[in-house]
Design a protein around this motif. Structure first.
Motif, PDB file in Angstrom:
ATOM      1  N   ASN A 126       0.820  -1.267   0.073  1.00  0.00           N
ATOM      2  CA  ASN A 126       0.068  -0.004   0.013  1.00  0.00           C
ATOM      3  C   ASN A 126       1.107   1.106   0.068  1.00  0.00           C
ATOM      4  N   VAL A 127       0.408   2.129  -1.108  1.00  0.00           N
ATOM      5  CA  VAL A 127       1.352   3.372  -0.917  1.00  0.00           C
ATOM      6  C   VAL A 127       1.026   4.254   0.314  1.00  0.00           C
ATOM      7  N   THR A 128       1.880   4.920   1.058  1.00  0.00           N
ATOM      8  CA  THR A 128       1.411   5.303   2.306  1.00  0.00           C
ATOM      9  C   THR A 128       1.141   7.031   2.149  1.00  0.00           C
ATOM     10  N   LYS A 129       2.025   7.649   1.026  1.00  0.00           N
ATOM     11  CA  LYS A 129       1.804   9.070   0.966  1.00  0.00           C
ATOM     12  C   LYS A 129       2.152   9.291  -0.698  1.00  0.00           C
ATOM     13  N   ASP A 130       1.520  10.341  -1.165  1.00  0.00           N
ATOM     14  CA  ASP A 130       1.445  10.533  -2.618  1.00  0.00           C
ATOM     15  C   ASP A 130       2.947  10.701  -3.019  1.00  0.00           C
ATOM     16  N   THR A 131       3.375   9.932  -4.177  1.00  0.00           N
ATOM     17  CA  THR A 131       4.620   9.769  -4.972  1.00  0.00           C
ATOM     18  C   THR A 131       4.460   9.746  -6.236  1.00  0.00           C
ATOM     19  N   VAL A 132       5.577   9.232  -7.009  1.00  0.00           N
ATOM     20  CA  VAL A 132       5.509   9.079  -8.302  1.00  0.00           C
ATOM     21  C   VAL A 132       6.069   7.415  -8.803  1.00  0.00           C
ATOM     22  N   GLN A 133       5.737   7.117  -9.718  1.00  0.00           N
ATOM     23  CA  GLN A 133       6.835   5.933 -10.322  1.00  0.00           C
ATOM     24  C   GLN A 133       7.824   6.385 -10.695  1.00  0.00           C
ATOM     25  N   HIS A 134       9.043   5.687 -10.043  1.00  0.00           N
ATOM     26  CA  HIS A 134      10.455   5.822 -10.368  1.00  0.00           C
ATOM     27  C   HIS A 134      10.771   5.051 -11.372  1.00  0.00           C
ATOM     28  N   ILE A 135      11.149   5.401 -12.457  1.00  0.00           N
ATOM     29  CA  ILE A 135      11.972   4.589 -13.687  1.00  0.00           C
ATOM     30  C   ILE A 135      13.096   3.938 -13.169  1.00  0.00           C
ATOM     31  N   LYS A 136      14.020   4.566 -12.444  1.00  0.00           N
ATOM     32  CA  LYS A 136      15.147   4.208 -11.924  1.00  0.00           C
ATOM     33  C   LYS A 136      15.197   3.866 -10.537  1.00  0.00           C
ATOM     34  N   PRO A 137      16.005   2.744  -9.938  1.00  0.00           N
ATOM     35  CA  PRO A 137      15.933   2.592  -8.477  1.00  0.00           C
ATOM     36  C   PRO A 137      16.535   3.464  -7.721  1.00  0.00           C
ATOM     37  N   TYR A 138      16.723   4.736  -8.216  1.00  0.00           N
ATOM     38  CA  TYR A 138      17.310   5.578  -7.390  1.00  0.00           C
ATOM     39  C   TYR A 138      16.791   6.805  -7.762  1.00  0.00           C
ATOM     40  N   ILE A 139      16.672   8.041  -6.817  1.00  0.00           N
ATOM     41  CA  ILE A 139      16.216   9.161  -7.099  1.00  0.00           C
ATOM     42  C   ILE A 139      17.466  10.013  -7.645  1.00  0.00           C
ATOM     43  N   ILE A 140      17.489  10.506  -8.885  1.00  0.00           N
ATOM     44  CA  ILE A 140      18.719  11.218  -9.080  1.00  0.00           C
ATOM     45  C   ILE A 140      18.443  12.866  -8.854  1.00  0.00           C
ATOM     46  N   ASN A 141      17.422  13.260  -9.384  1.00  0.00           N
ATOM     47  CA  ASN A 141      17.586  14.844  -8.861  1.00  0.00           C
ATOM     48  C   ASN A 141      16.203  15.104  -9.133  1.00  0.00           C
ATOM     49  N   ALA A 201      -1.382   8.242  -2.454  1.00  0.00           N
ATOM     50  CA  ALA A 201      -1.830   7.204  -1.379  1.00  0.00           C
ATOM     51  C   ALA A 201      -2.785   6.628  -1.444  1.00  0.00           C
ATOM     52  N   GLY A 202      -2.765   5.134  -0.911  1.00  0.00           N
ATOM     53  CA  GLY A 202      -3.771   4.043  -0.952  1.00  0.00           C
ATOM     54  C   GLY A 202      -3.749   3.500  -2.249  1.00  0.00           C
ATOM     55  N   THR A 203      -2.871   3.638  -3.278  1.00  0.00           N
ATOM     56  CA  THR A 203      -2.631   2.698  -4.286  1.00  0.00           C
ATOM     57  C   THR A 203      -1.900   1.415  -4.074  1.00  0.00           C
ATOM     58  N   VAL A 204      -2.741   0.132  -4.427  1.00  0.00           N
ATOM     59  CA  VAL A 204      -2.182  -1.147  -4.495  1.00  0.00           C
ATOM     60  C   VAL A 204      -1.149  -1.598  -5.309  1.00  0.00           C
TER      61      VAL A 204
END
Length: 267
Positions: free
Chosen positions: A197-212, A226-229
């Motif tokens: 369960n997503v706990t807070k609003d975010t985005v799909q990350h194409i890579k497994p690291y936040i770049i900038n 938030a709430g996305t399964v």
């Protein structure tokens, strides 16, 4: 052409494998090397090195000429190279540093199924398919997951990346790679039946690291309220879960989400 890259951008899945080394010590250049080590670092004269401690203050250490340190990570950006030493100190390459890279054949033998991560932010890893396509630069930028973009072999002591172009009427393309541009990471296995369960609003990350915050595909990634399964795609890279919307994860639906943004759903 660009559609091809957009489709393949999410194809960050684990392929291939290596037989890990035994428990016996692995020796290179007269010293033992360990899993995750990229090279060894000495200095041409006595020098002070610095690191930031837990309180945010900098502390120094005097390193004597010839003293040996393991290097576990290398940063390359803005025309500079930085080494992360085994003691937690970060040092910029200069005429005082003497870095010796461990042969890639020895580095990779520690891993059963390594993730190949491109770490040179000054020189993106371009696609074999069309190096002139601007999307290729973004698709293969800093820390892109490389396993789907060809196989790595050794020829005449060099690390070579190959890709089969037969699907467009070509042959086997080859490119020599600087092994210090690649970091190896052992992915963690995660049960594919696990739901998050997503706990807070975010985005799909194409890579497994936040770049900038200005990363092109980071900004284009779809929002996740938030709430996305989500469902596990079977592995985790660092602190990022590989997940999918689909019941059965496939090659083109996998993306990443920070572990701190999800909780495992009770079964």
């Amino acid at each position: 052409m660009k559609k091809f890259f957009i489709i393949l951008l999410g194809a960050f899945v684990l392929l291939g494998g290596n037989v890990p080394t035994s428990q016996a010590k692995v020796i290179y250049d007269g010293v033992e090397i360990v899993k995750g080590q990229t090279g060894k670092l000495t200095f041409s004269k006595d020098v002070k090195v610095y690191k930031k401690n837990a309180s945010g203050q900098f502390e120094s250490m005097l390193v004597k000429k010839g003293n040996y340190f393991r290097v576990y990570n290398i940063e390359k950006y803005s025309g500079q190279t930085y080494y992360w030493m085994s003691s937690g100190y970060r040092v910029q390459a200069s005429n005082l540093t003497v870095f010796k890279a461990i042969p890639f054949e020895q580095r990779v033998q520690f891993y059963k199924n390594p993730a190949y991560m491109w770490i040179n932010r000054d020189k993106p890893f371009y696609s074999f398919y069309n190096e002139s396509d601007s999307l290729a630069t973004h698709a293969h930028s800093y820390y892109t997951y490389l396993n789907k973009w060809g196989n790595f072999i050794f020829e005449h002591g060099e690390l070579v990346n190959t890709y089969d172009m037969s699907f467009v009427g070509g042959g086997i393309e080859k490119r020599t790679i600087d092994p210090t541009d690649i970091q190896l990471i052992e992915p963690q296995v995660v049960n594919k039946e696990t739901l998050f369960n997503v706990t807070k609003d975010t985005v799909q990350h194409i890579k497994p690291y936040i770049i900038n915050n200005n990363d092109y595909y980071q900004r284009l990634a779809r929002p996740l309220p938030a709430g996305t399964v989500l469902k596990s795609a079977g592995f985790k890279i660092g602190n990022y879960y590989a997940v999918t919307f689909n019941t059965d994860a496939d090659l083109y639906s996998i993306f990443f989400i920070p572990a701190s943004y999800v909780v495992e759903q009770a079964s």
